[in-house]
Design an enzyme around this catalytic site. Structure first.
Site, short mmCIF file in Angstrom:
data_model
loop_
_atom_site.label_atom_id
_atom_site.label_comp_id
_atom_site.label_asym_id
_atom_site.label_seq_id
_atom_site.Cartn_x
_atom_site.Cartn_y
_atom_site.Cartn_z
N SER A 146 0.86 -1.19 0.00
CA SER A 146 0.00 0.00 0.00
C SER A 146 0.89 1.24 0.00
O SER A 146 2.06 1.19 0.42
CB SER A 146 -0.89 0.00 1.25
N TYR A 161 -2.18 -0.60 10.33
CA TYR A 161 -2.09 -0.82 8.89
C TYR A 161 -0.78 -0.29 8.32
O TYR A 161 -0.08 -1.00 7.59
CB TYR A 161 -3.28 -0.17 8.19
#
Length: 259
Positions: A146, A161
Site C-alpha cells: 500500500s 495498517y
C-alpha cells in the site's frame, strides 16, 4: 515485443484472490496466458470469484482453501498446488485487512492480528513457495502492499495498517536480496484507496462527496480501481521485469509524488 509480457506456460497462485484487487490480478494473469489458482479461507467467496472470472473473460481458474495465518495450511497449499500444476512459477500475496483505532486506544490483540495476517502470513507463503521455487531455479513473487507502507495518513487510526505495510515493504526487499541468486524476483505493488466491493460500502457510508474528495486529492483526479493494479502485476510476473527485484510499484494516481 508483446511476448515479454506473456505468461504462457506459467502457473500462478494468488493468495487472497477471492475478491477485490487479488481477484482482478488473478483474472489479469489468466488473460495474459497463465494457469491460475486462487486461494482464500472462504469456499463461498472462492466459488463466487471463480464464477465471476469465468463470466468476465471465459477462462477457468482453480481454487484452494487456505488460512494464510496458519503455517501448516500454507504448507498444504504448496503441496496441493504443485501436485495439480507440476510447478508454481508465480506467487501473488494479496491477503490482508485493516482495523482502525486511535493509537492511544489501539487494542493489542487487534494490532497483533494485523501483523499475523499482513506480515507473518505473507512471509509464510514466501517461505514455503520460495523453497519450491528455489528447487526450480525460477520464481516471481508479488506482494500487495500500500502507499501506507511509504507515507502515513493525516488522520488517526492507521498505526496498525501503516506498520504492517512498512514491514511488508522491507520484508519484500530482504527476500529479494536472499532469493535473487536463485533467479527469483520479489516485488510489491502499493495502491492507494481502491474501489473494491468492500471499500464501496465504506465510501457509501462516508456520504455523497467521499469519492469526489478522494479523487480531487490525487493528481490523476479519479478514484483507483482494482484493474489499475493488473498491469503492474503482469509486468512483475512476466519476463519484462526479469531484472527488477526488491521494488515497490505505486499505482496510486500520483499520491506518493505529492504525499
Amino acid at each position: 515485443m508483446q511476448k515479454i509480457f506473456s505468461l504462457e506456460g506459467k502457473n500462478a497462485v494468488v493468495v487472497g484472490g477471492a475478491g477485490g484487487i487479488g481477484q482482478a490480478i488473478a483474472q489479469g494473469l489468466a488473460e495474459a496466458g497463465a494457469k491460475v489458482a486462487i486461494a482464500s479461507r472462504s469456499v463461498d467467496s472462492l466459488q463466487r470469484a471463480v464464477l465471476e472470472i469465468k463470466e468476465a473473460c471465459g477462462l477457468e481458474v482453480k481454487y484452494y482453501t487456505v488460512d494464510a495465518a496458519v503455517e501448516s495450511s500454507v504448507e498444504a497449499l504448496v503441496v496441493e498446488s504443485v501436485k495439480d500444476f507440476g510447478k508454481v512459477d508465480i506467487l501473488v500475496n494479496a491477503q490482508g485487512f485493516n482495523k482502525k483505532f486511535n493509537a492511544e486506544d489501539f487494542p493489542m490483540d487487534s494490532f497483533k492480528q494485523m501483523f499475523d495476517v499482513n506480515v507473518i502470513g505473507v512471509m509464510m507463503c514466501c517461505k514455503h513457495f520460495g523453497k519450491h521455487m528455489i528447487q526450480n531455479g525460477y520464481g516471481k513473487m508479488v506482494n500487495l502492499s500500500s502507499v501506507r507502507g511509504r507515507i502515513a495518513t493525516k488522520g488517526p487510526g492507521n498505526a496498525g495498517y501503516c506498520g504492517t505495510k512498512g514491514a511488508l515493504d522491507m520484508m519484500t526487499r530482504q527476500l529479494a536480496s536472499e532469493f535473487g541468486k536463485y533467479n527469483i524476483t520479489v516485488n510489491a505493488i502499493g495502491p492507494t484507496i481502491t474501489e473494491t466491493p468492500m471499500m464501496t460500502d465504506i465510501l457509501n457510508s462516508r456520504g455523497p462527496n467521499a469519492r469526489k474528495d478522494l479523487a480531487e486529492s490525487l493528481p490523476m483526479k479519479r478514484m483507483a480501481l482494482p484493474t489499475d493494479c493488473v498491469g503492474p502485476a503482469i509486468f512483475l510476473c512476466s519476463d519484462a521485469s526479469g531484472f527488477v527485484t526488491g521494488n515497490i510499484i505505486y499505482p496510486d494516481g500520483g499520491l506518493t509524488a505529492i504525499g
